[in-house]
Structure formats: C-alpha cells, structure tokens
Design a protein around this motif. Structure first.
Motif, PDB file in Angstrom:
ATOM      1  N   LYS A 156       0.819  -1.212   0.000  1.00 58.16           N
ATOM      2  CA  LYS A 156       0.000   0.000   0.000  1.00 58.16           C
ATOM      3  C   LYS A 156       0.853   1.263   0.000  1.00 58.16           C
ATOM      4  O   LYS A 156       0.497   2.259  -0.636  1.00 58.16           O
ATOM      5  CB  LYS A 156      -0.920  -0.007   1.220  1.00 58.16           C
ATOM      6  N   ILE A 157       1.993   1.245   0.725  1.00 58.61           N
ATOM      7  CA  ILE A 157       2.814   2.445   0.857  1.00 58.61           C
ATOM      8  C   ILE A 157       3.711   2.659  -0.357  1.00 58.61           C
ATOM      9  O   ILE A 157       3.745   3.741  -0.945  1.00 58.61           O
ATOM     10  CB  ILE A 157       3.664   2.383   2.134  1.00 58.61           C
ATOM     11  N   SER A 158       4.434   1.609  -0.762  1.00 56.38           N
ATOM     12  CA  SER A 158       5.432   1.767  -1.823  1.00 56.38           C
ATOM     13  C   SER A 158       4.932   1.402  -3.200  1.00 56.38           C
ATOM     14  O   SER A 158       5.600   1.675  -4.196  1.00 56.38           O
ATOM     15  CB  SER A 158       6.656   0.907  -1.502  1.00 56.38           C
ATOM     16  N   SER A 159       3.750   0.725  -3.267  1.00 55.81           N
ATOM     17  CA  SER A 159       3.196   0.225  -4.534  1.00 55.81           C
ATOM     18  C   SER A 159       4.080  -0.838  -5.170  1.00 55.81           C
ATOM     19  O   SER A 159       3.922  -1.162  -6.352  1.00 55.81           O
ATOM     20  CB  SER A 159       2.959   1.372  -5.536  1.00 55.81           C
ATOM     21  N   GLN A 160       5.009  -1.399  -4.423  1.00 57.28           N
ATOM     22  CA  GLN A 160       5.849  -2.474  -4.931  1.00 57.28           C
ATOM     23  C   GLN A 160       5.048  -3.765  -4.957  1.00 57.28           C
ATOM     24  O   GLN A 160       4.261  -4.045  -4.054  1.00 57.28           O
ATOM     25  CB  GLN A 160       7.088  -2.640  -4.055  1.00 57.28           C
ATOM     26  N   PRO A 161       5.241  -4.612  -5.985  1.00 57.69           N
ATOM     27  CA  PRO A 161       4.517  -5.888  -6.052  1.00 57.69           C
ATOM     28  C   PRO A 161       4.943  -6.815  -4.922  1.00 57.69           C
ATOM     29  O   PRO A 161       6.104  -6.808  -4.503  1.00 57.69           O
ATOM     30  CB  PRO A 161       4.913  -6.449  -7.416  1.00 57.69           C
ATOM     31  N   LEU A 162       4.017  -7.616  -4.418  1.00 56.49           N
ATOM     32  CA  LEU A 162       4.285  -8.552  -3.332  1.00 56.49           C
ATOM     33  C   LEU A 162       4.237  -9.974  -3.876  1.00 56.49           C
ATOM     34  O   LEU A 162       3.163 -10.581  -4.028  1.00 56.49           O
ATOM     35  CB  LEU A 162       3.269  -8.372  -2.207  1.00 56.49           C
ATOM     36  N   GLU A 163       5.410 -10.500  -4.202  1.00 54.74           N
ATOM     37  CA  GLU A 163       5.508 -11.856  -4.717  1.00 54.74           C
ATOM     38  C   GLU A 163       5.199 -12.864  -3.618  1.00 54.74           C
ATOM     39  O   GLU A 163       5.518 -12.645  -2.448  1.00 54.74           O
ATOM     40  CB  GLU A 163       6.918 -12.092  -5.264  1.00 54.74           C
ATOM     41  N   TYR A 164       4.554 -14.001  -3.976  1.00 57.77           N
ATOM     42  CA  TYR A 164       4.183 -15.087  -3.072  1.00 57.77           C
ATOM     43  C   TYR A 164       3.008 -14.737  -2.167  1.00 57.77           C
ATOM     44  O   TYR A 164       2.751 -15.436  -1.194  1.00 57.77           O
ATOM     45  CB  TYR A 164       5.369 -15.534  -2.214  1.00 57.77           C
TER      46      TYR A 164
ATOM     47  N   SER B 248      -4.234  -3.488  -2.512  1.00 53.39           N
ATOM     48  CA  SER B 248      -3.130  -2.962  -1.707  1.00 53.39           C
ATOM     49  C   SER B 248      -3.190  -3.525  -0.293  1.00 53.39           C
ATOM     50  O   SER B 248      -4.236  -3.462   0.356  1.00 53.39           O
ATOM     51  CB  SER B 248      -3.186  -1.433  -1.652  1.00 53.39           C
ATOM     52  N   LEU B 249      -2.062  -4.091   0.160  1.00 53.36           N
ATOM     53  CA  LEU B 249      -1.972  -4.614   1.515  1.00 53.36           C
ATOM     54  C   LEU B 249      -1.194  -3.644   2.380  1.00 53.36           C
ATOM     55  O   LEU B 249      -0.200  -3.055   1.940  1.00 53.36           O
ATOM     56  CB  LEU B 249      -1.290  -5.983   1.528  1.00 53.36           C
ATOM     57  N   GLU B 250      -1.636  -3.532   3.634  1.00 52.35           N
ATOM     58  CA  GLU B 250      -0.975  -2.637   4.582  1.00 52.35           C
ATOM     59  C   GLU B 250      -0.060  -3.435   5.485  1.00 52.35           C
ATOM     60  O   GLU B 250      -0.432  -4.498   5.993  1.00 52.35           O
ATOM     61  CB  GLU B 250      -2.029  -1.911   5.424  1.00 52.35           C
ATOM     62  N   ASP B 251       1.146  -2.939   5.653  1.00 53.08           N
ATOM     63  CA  ASP B 251       2.124  -3.584   6.531  1.00 53.08           C
ATOM     64  C   ASP B 251       1.520  -3.797   7.905  1.00 53.08           C
ATOM     65  O   ASP B 251       0.821  -2.933   8.430  1.00 53.08           O
ATOM     66  CB  ASP B 251       3.377  -2.700   6.642  1.00 53.08           C
ATOM     67  N   GLU B 252       1.747  -4.969   8.491  1.00 48.87           N
ATOM     68  CA  GLU B 252       1.245  -5.273   9.828  1.00 48.87           C
ATOM     69  C   GLU B 252       1.657  -4.204  10.835  1.00 48.87           C
ATOM     70  O   GLU B 252       0.972  -3.946  11.813  1.00 48.87           O
ATOM     71  CB  GLU B 252       1.792  -6.630  10.285  1.00 48.87           C
ATOM     72  N   ALA B 253       2.801  -3.567  10.583  1.00 48.97           N
ATOM     73  CA  ALA B 253       3.317  -2.585  11.549  1.00 48.97           C
ATOM     74  C   ALA B 253       2.831  -1.178  11.311  1.00 48.97           C
ATOM     75  O   ALA B 253       3.032  -0.309  12.131  1.00 48.97           O
ATOM     76  CB  ALA B 253       4.837  -2.594  11.524  1.00 48.97           C
ATOM     77  N   THR B 254       2.175  -0.899  10.162  1.00 48.96           N
ATOM     78  CA  THR B 254       1.784   0.483   9.882  1.00 48.96           C
ATOM     79  C   THR B 254       0.412   0.789  10.459  1.00 48.96           C
ATOM     80  O   THR B 254      -0.481   1.241   9.769  1.00 48.96           O
ATOM     81  CB  THR B 254       1.771   0.751   8.362  1.00 48.96           C
ATOM     82  N   LYS B 255       0.251   0.498  11.730  1.00 49.72           N
ATOM     83  CA  LYS B 255      -0.962   0.901  12.408  1.00 49.72           C
ATOM     84  C   LYS B 255      -0.615   2.063  13.328  1.00 49.72           C
ATOM     85  O   LYS B 255       0.512   2.519  13.346  1.00 49.72           O
ATOM     86  CB  LYS B 255      -1.561  -0.270  13.183  1.00 49.72           C
ATOM     87  N   LEU B 256      -1.559   2.540  14.073  1.00 52.70           N
ATOM     88  CA  LEU B 256      -1.365   3.748  14.867  1.00 52.70           C
ATOM     89  C   LEU B 256      -0.135   3.644  15.750  1.00 52.70           C
ATOM     90  O   LEU B 256       0.096   2.640  16.394  1.00 52.70           O
ATOM     91  CB  LEU B 256      -2.608   3.972  15.732  1.00 52.70           C
ATOM     92  N   ASN B 257       0.644   4.710  15.763  1.00 50.58           N
ATOM     93  CA  ASN B 257       1.803   4.868  16.645  1.00 50.58           C
ATOM     94  C   ASN B 257       2.965   3.959  16.300  1.00 50.58           C
ATOM     95  O   ASN B 257       3.761   3.613  17.144  1.00 50.58           O
ATOM     96  CB  ASN B 257       1.434   4.608  18.107  1.00 50.58           C
ATOM     97  N   GLU B 258       3.095   3.531  15.054  1.00 53.04           N
ATOM     98  CA  GLU B 258       4.129   2.555  14.778  1.00 53.04           C
ATOM     99  C   GLU B 258       4.715   2.737  13.387  1.00 53.04           C
ATOM    100  O   GLU B 258       4.014   2.917  12.413  1.00 53.04           O
ATOM    101  CB  GLU B 258       3.518   1.155  14.897  1.00 53.04           C
TER     102      GLU B 258
END
Length: 823
Positions: A49-57, A120-130
């Motif tokens: 979601k942030i970088s728009s880079q493809p996520l293989e696998y 678009s997938l959001e990184d598990e860590a990109t939630k509030l305060n992180e």
C-alpha cells in the motif's frame, strides 16, 4: 527509516515453502469441492500500500459463503500478478502475505471472467503509533510508547550474550559491571517473555544466556497499567525464540574467539496444523579477563597509617554454560492455543582475582607491598516451567490469556583468599531462589474504536542467601550472615482505550499489594514491610498525518530493593574497600512524564522524546568510613541508602537514515539532567555524628551511531560507536567513556551459511572511571574494565530456513497479554 522501496526484495527471501504449503492447502480444499460446471478466470495484482511495490508469493483465496471453505485460489508472481480458475458464485475473497495485514472482501459476486484490479496490503506494523524500519539484518519497530528490536542476524552479537544484545539497542546501555540502564537510568525492570527472571543476580544471568536464543527485545520507556509497576526507568522485555514456520527447520551456530570464546548452539522447530514443537540448545566456554585500579589518598591519617594506597586487580574469569529450552504449542482449535515451555540453564565458573596493594607512608621506611589472591569456584542451576493458554473469541481482538510460571534457582560460590600478610580466608556463599507466578489478561473490544482490558498478577518469590566467612579457619561473625527474603505481590489492573477521529486515549489504573519479609537469621533480626499502592497511567496520542504522530503520557512506578542492595554481605575480595547491602532500604516511587513525537520521510525516521521523572526515596550509593581498621588502614564501606528525592529530565532522539540501498545509519542521542536532594548522617569511629549533604546537579549525555554497509562481493560491514559522557555526583564524578565495535559477514553455501567476524571494544577502552572526594577522609581515582577486547568468529548454517525470514509473533509476547490502542 522505513525502507519500503526495497521491501519486495527482502520479501523474496521469505519462506517459499510456507507459502507453497498455504497454496497446497488451498488446492486441497478446492479439490474436495464438487464440480460446478463451467469455470471463470480470476485475475488481479497485489502490491504494498505504501510503496506500490509488487508482493511476490502473496496468497489469494475464494471462500464459499455457505460452507466457509476455500474453493479456489492462487499465489502472485514476481510482478505481483495472480490468475486462477474458479466456479461462478458468491465468495469472500481473502488476501494474505506474511507480515502484512490480511484483507477480506466479503460477498464478492463472480459470474464471469473477473479482474479484481490492484489490491493494496498494509504492513502489519503500519498501524497507529508505529513505524517499521527494515534492514537486511535486523528490524527495529519504533513506536511512540516503545521500540522493538528484532535481533535477527545482527553481526555485533554473534557469539555473544544477552548483555551484548542489550548494549546494541538504542536508548539502552550496559555498564562495565553489567548494570543495565535505560536513558541513563539504572532503575530498569527486566522481563523474559513478559515474566520476571528467576535469576538471583539478573546482570550475571544476562551474561550467561547466549544471544542466539533471543528473538527480540522490547524497550518500553513509560509502561502503561497493564505492565508490572516495577522499574522507575522503564521496562526491557526479552523475548526468546519460538519457531513459527510450518515443517521442520532450524539454525545451527558455531563460534570461536580470543580470548577463549567457544560455543555451539542451535534452534529447531517442527510445526503442523495441530501443534508446534520448538527447542533452543546451546553450550558455551568463555574467558573474560578484566582488570581494575583504585588509587586512594588518605587525608588526616596518623603516622602509623599509609598516606597512599595503590590497589590493582587482575581478573581471569572462565565460564562454562549450558542453556536449553523445549516447548510445545498445541492448537486445540482455530481460536485456542496452549503453550508449555521448560527452560534449563546450568553454568560453572572459575575466577582468579589477583589483588595487589602498594602502600606508601610519610616515613618511606614503612612502605610495603601486599598481595591478596582470590580463587572462586561458582556453580549455578536454574529451571523453570511456564504455561500459556490463549483463547480468542469470535469478535476480532476479543481474547483471554492465562499464564503460569514455576521456577527454582541455586547458586553456589566458594572463594579462598590467600593474603601475603593476613593469612588464609575463605567464603562459602549459597543462594537459593524460587518464584511462582500466575497471570490472567482479558481484552474486550467495545466497538470499532474502543476496548477494555483487565487482569490479575500474583508474583511470589523467596530468596535464601547463606554466607559464611572464615579467617584462618575461624568463622568471622562480622561478615557471616544468613538472609531470607520473601516477597508476595498481588496486582489488579484495568484500562480503557478509545479513539476519536485522530486522537487515541488509553487510561489505566493498577493496584499492587506488597508483603515483604527481610529476615537475618544469624542475628535474629526480622523485618516485615507491608504496603499497597495505586499506579495510574494515561496516554494521549494524536495522529497528525499518516507519517506523523505526537503523544503525551504519564505513569507511576515502583522500585523494590532486592538482592545485593539489601544483603549485608556482598564482597570480601578487598578487606579495605567493601560493598555492603542495606536491609532497611525502602521502595522508591517514580512519577514519569513523557512527551513523544514520531515523524517519517522517504529516507528518514525521527523519534524524539522529552521526559521528566520525579523519584522519592531514591537509592543512592555512599562511601563512608566503617570504624574498622586493617593494619592501621580505615575500612571504607560502600552502601545504598534512601536519599530523599531525585529529579531527572532529559531529551532523546533516535534517527534512522538510509542514504543508499547499500548503506544504513541508525543514531541515538540522550541528554539528561539529574538533581538529587538529601542529607546522610552516620556515626564515625570516634562515635561522632557526621552529616553529609548530597545535594547535587549533574548533566550528562550519551550518543550511539550504528552504520551498516554492503561491500562488493556481498560482504556486510557493521560499525557501532558509543560515548557515555561524564557525570558528577555528590562525592565525585565519573569520566566519559568511548567504545567501538566492528563486524563483518559473508554469505556462503548458496546463502544457507554465513561467516561472521566481530571485534568487541576495538580500542580496549570500555572502562568505568571514577573520582571520589570525601572531605577529611579520602581522595580516590578508580578504573574498572570488566572484559577486555574480544575477537569472535562464527558460522551460521540454516536448513529449510531462508536467511531473512520474517515471522509474526503472538501479540501476547508484545504486550504481556494486553492489546494495542483501539482503532
């Protein structure tokens, strides 16, 4: 800094067989479904979601809304694209990728060839305060209330111990004596897997546990009410490795070094859909040569007493240790997990401590030289069993965890002292400790942006320290003592969190009831202390933008005196400079305020904190004359006391910068001011009361810089430089100390193996340097180096386990069973 630009390259190295297992599971479920006639084609693309880079696998699954079974699915290629056949129907579409938040599209109608577009997938860590900083070797999750340091394959700690791990973490420092401090404050609570360690001396234990057993370390500068209230300076939670990957996989690490530093360790896990077995085993053989120097000028002494004594010391420590654990996770159903772990640690050590005294008198004909050689034989054995039950309910985030722990520890230390003038002394020190703990945590979401937490903890420990000192075969009653310490702490807590637009609030209250028994059996001196206290906490966080957060927080903390601080006997290796505990110490209480700011740019991540702590009845170490003399020399005692009030204020920032793909920088700076207020009165050998004023203001700073560079031929080079600034106290000052470590690594055997070389303390400069000035008594200068420069070579071999594997840990490991802010 968040280097999301290169995340897809890192993710390529994530366990392929795990993803393949997920796909096979999908296909297996699909094969069990009845044919439904014609097929349609489902296509699309999955990106970060942030970088728009493809996520293989990445995996995508179609779940039948009636049977709740997977009927079709696929995985993405290197470009993030997927394509598979499915029967027409209505599905819940699930998209998953390791370390990213899963995404679900409910009720999707698919009647013909369908392109789901770019998902678009959001990184598990990109939630509030992180914000997450990813690198080739480690990960640092920087949050407003804590930092999570993932040890990974950090070059600096290969072949090292937990103390080495902690000394490489921003905001944390380990002194040459092994004392751990957080932002310059040694009042730190250390947990292992969210629970107090059963080690009698936690600093010694950290030097025995190999770094290879550690998965991550959480640095919590201002804990909320869900955490143990112990530790006015904050918490460090050391999380041990627990395999999470399907199938059989593991790592073996062999090390050798100079001075002697040899070890063999490994971790292994086997996971199926019903259970997960994991173990970490390790043996080490380490030599830790050290030295110290104390130059003392005695003031106003008589003609028969020396004016000057130069006391030098050489240590040759040898430690042999085994550390192992075995654990099993049993997946009772999809929402219930039961984990049981047994840990066992056994160490033995030999320490020859050579002490040399050079005495100089006004009358030079009296000058003399004395030697005092200490031979120590120590053995330690620790075993503990822990059990965790995790129950998740239907509602997301609704869960109950129950933890229990039972542990025992025994330390035996026998020391023989050969003195060229005073004959032979001996010390027998036997320490036993047991700890039982039970804890329950409950998290209840009250809507999309609210949640309630509540819990209980019962912590029950007992420590028996039996010390006997012999002088020429005769018991020395002045230093012989049997101390029994019992502690019972019951705690209840509750906290409520909610989010209103961009503002998150977390309010909590903790109550702890303490019952302490300090019994000196030898002298029939029995003391009992009972106190119960409330520990409120409040956290307010405002999300200025997606990459900018600000917070303000408050918590109240406690520091209970234990172990060496209260033991009337601690050290007899020097008979003129003696450390002695104070069994009458009271607990210290801290009110902690913290103002935080977190901002990330394309190549930068900045985390700053302005903090203020007020501690009442703070512990301070004072040096004073004991009233005793050895050959006309006054014996100087060093003891902790409750010295009224301490005010501590500081400013800290952590900066991560990635100027290039091959170069990563991490820096940490902490500037703090400590003000103490109080007087200390004691009776000297002339039976006169002496009052010392300890009012003092000290300003100091620490700085750390870590550089990671990828050289040609894929050789990694890591440099770590630290500086601890000078600091004054009421009786003198400590001088500044600079130290630097170097490390290199190279992957071999098609990335299945890694060779690492590290040099700890390149300039041999890690020393504690102190100047002490006590009016009308002494002026002294002291240096202490616990461990001299060390060179270590290690080889790591991985089987069925990629080099840069990233795994999600259970949330209970991150917050002791609680939840994050709602939202």
């Amino acid at each position: 800094m968040r280097t999301v630009k290169y995340k897809h390259q890192i993710m390529k190295k994530i366990k392929f067989f795990l993803t393949l297992a997920l796909l096979l599971s999908t296909l297996l479920n699909y094969s069990q479904q009845k044919p439904e006639g014609k097929k349609v084609r489902v296509t699309g693309k999955i990106v970060d979601k942030i970088s728009s880079q493809p996520l293989e696998y990445s995996t995508i699954s179609l779940v039948n809304t009636t049977t709740n079974k997977i009927t079709a699915g696929g995985i993405t290629d290197a470009k993030g694209d997927f394509s598979f056949d499915a029967s027409p129907g209505t599905y819940n579409v699930k998209v998953e990728f390791i370390s990213f938040k899963p995404l679900e599209i409910k009720g999707k109608v698919i009647k013909e060839n369908t392109n789901l577009g770019t998902i678009s997938l959001e990184d598990e860590a990109t939630k509030l305060n992180e914000v997450v900083i990813r690198s080739e070797k480690t990960t640092v999750e920087i949050k407003l209330d804590k930092k999570v340091y993932n040890v990974g394959n950090d070059l600096m700690v290969k072949g090292g111990t937990v103390s080495d791990v902690l000394d490489n973490i921003p905001s944390v420092a380990v002194s040459v004596e092994g004392n751990v401090s957080l932002r310059g404050n040694e009042n730190v609570r250390i947990l292992i897997d969210g629970k107090p360690s059963n080690a009698i001396n936690i600093n010694d234990a950290l030097r025995m546990i190999p770094a290879d057993a550690i998965d991550k370390v959480e640095v919590i500068t201002n804990p909320s009410a869900r955490y143990d209230a112990e530790g006015g300076g904050g918490l460090l939670n050391i999380i041990l490795k627990k395999g999470k990957t399907n199938g059989l996989n593991g790592v073996i690490i062999a090390t050798t070094g100079y001075p002697d530093n040899h070890g063999l360790s490994g971790n292994l896990n086997y996971k199926t859909s019903e259970f997960n077995l994991f173990t970490t085993q390790g043996y080490n053989y380490r030599s830790n040569p050290g030295n110290s120097l104390v130059e003392t000028n005695y003031l106003n002494v008589g003609a028969s007493s020396p004016n000057f004594i130069n006391e030098t010391r050489d240590n040759d420590r040898l430690n042999k240790g085994y550390n192992g654990n075995f654990g099993a996770e049993w997946f009772l159903d999809k929402n219930t997990t039961w984990t049981n772990t047994v840990n066992y640690r056994k160490t033995s050590g030999d320490n020859q401590d050579n002490v040399f005294f050079d005495r100089q008198y006004t009358n030079s004909s009296l000058n003399n030289f004395q030697t005092r050689i200490n031979f120590e034989d120590s053995k330690s054995e620790n075993i503990d069993f822990s059990s965790n039950l995790l129950k998740k309910f239907k509602k997301d985030g609704h869960k109950l965890t129950i933890d229990t722990q039972f542990s025992k520890n025994r330390d035996n230390n026998i020391a023989t002292i050969l003195d060229s003038q005073d004959g032979t002394d001996a010390t027998v020190n036997i320490q036993k400790q047991s700890r039982n703990l039970i804890q329950a945590d409950y998290v209840l979401p009250l809507g999309k942006s609210m949640q309630l937490e509540a819990g209980y903890r019962g912590d029950f420990s007992e420590q028996d320290t039996d010390v006997t000192v012999f002088n020429e075969g005769v018991v020395n009653n002045l230093f012989t003592n049997n101390l029994v310490y019992k502690e019972k702490v019951h705690a209840l807590y509750s906290q409520y969190g909610f989010k209103v637009k961009k503002l998150s609030v977390l309010l909590g209250m903790r109550w702890e009831d303490s019952k302490i028994d300090i019994n000196q059996i030898t002298t029939s001196d029995f003391n009992n202390k009972k106190y119960d206290n409330f520990f409120p906490s409040a956290f307010f966080t405002y999300e200025i933008s997606d990459k900018t957060n600000a917070s303000i927080s408050y918590s109240r903390r406690i520091q209970r005196p234990r172990g060496r601080q209260i033991n009337p006997f601690s050290n007899y290796s020097s008979n003129i400079n003696i450390f002695q505990g104070n069994p009458d110490l009271d607990p210290a209480f801290t009110d902690a305020f913290d103002l935080g700011f977190l901002k990330s740019w394309d190549k930068f991540t900045l985390n700053t904190s302005l903090y203020v702590n007020k501690t009442t009845d703070s512990f301070q170490f004072v040096r004073r004359e004991s009233g005793a003399f050895v050959n006309g020399i006054p014996v100087i005692l060093s003891s902790p006391i409750n010295l009224a009030t301490e005010y501590r204020a500081g400013f800290e920032f952590t900066l991560n910068y990635t100027p290039y793909k091959w170069w990563k920088l991490n820096s940490n700076f902490n500037l703090f001011r400590v003000e103490t207020q109080g007087d200390f009165t004691y009776t000297n050998f002339l039976n006169n009361d002496v009052t010392q004023n300890f009012d003092n203001i000290a300003t100091s700073w620490t700085a750390r810089l870590t550089s990671k560079i990828t050289l040609p031929k894929k050789i990694d080079w890591q440099t770590n430089a630290t500086y601890n600034g000078p600091q004054t106290n009421a009786q003198g000052r400590s001088l500044g100390v600079f130290a630097m470590n170097l490390a290199f690594s190279k992957d071999v055997l098609k990335d299945k193996g890694t060779l690492s070389l590290n040099v700890s303390d390149v300039f041999n400069s890690r020393k504690r340097i102190m100047e002490t000035n006590i009016p009308n008594l002494i002026n002294s200068y002291a240096e202490m180096q616990w461990r001299e420069r060390q060179i270590t070579l290690s080889f790591t071999y991985r089987f069925n386990k990629p080099k840069n594997e990233k795994e999600r840990q259970p949330k209970r490991n991150q917050d002791e069973g609680g939840g994050d802010f709602p939202g």
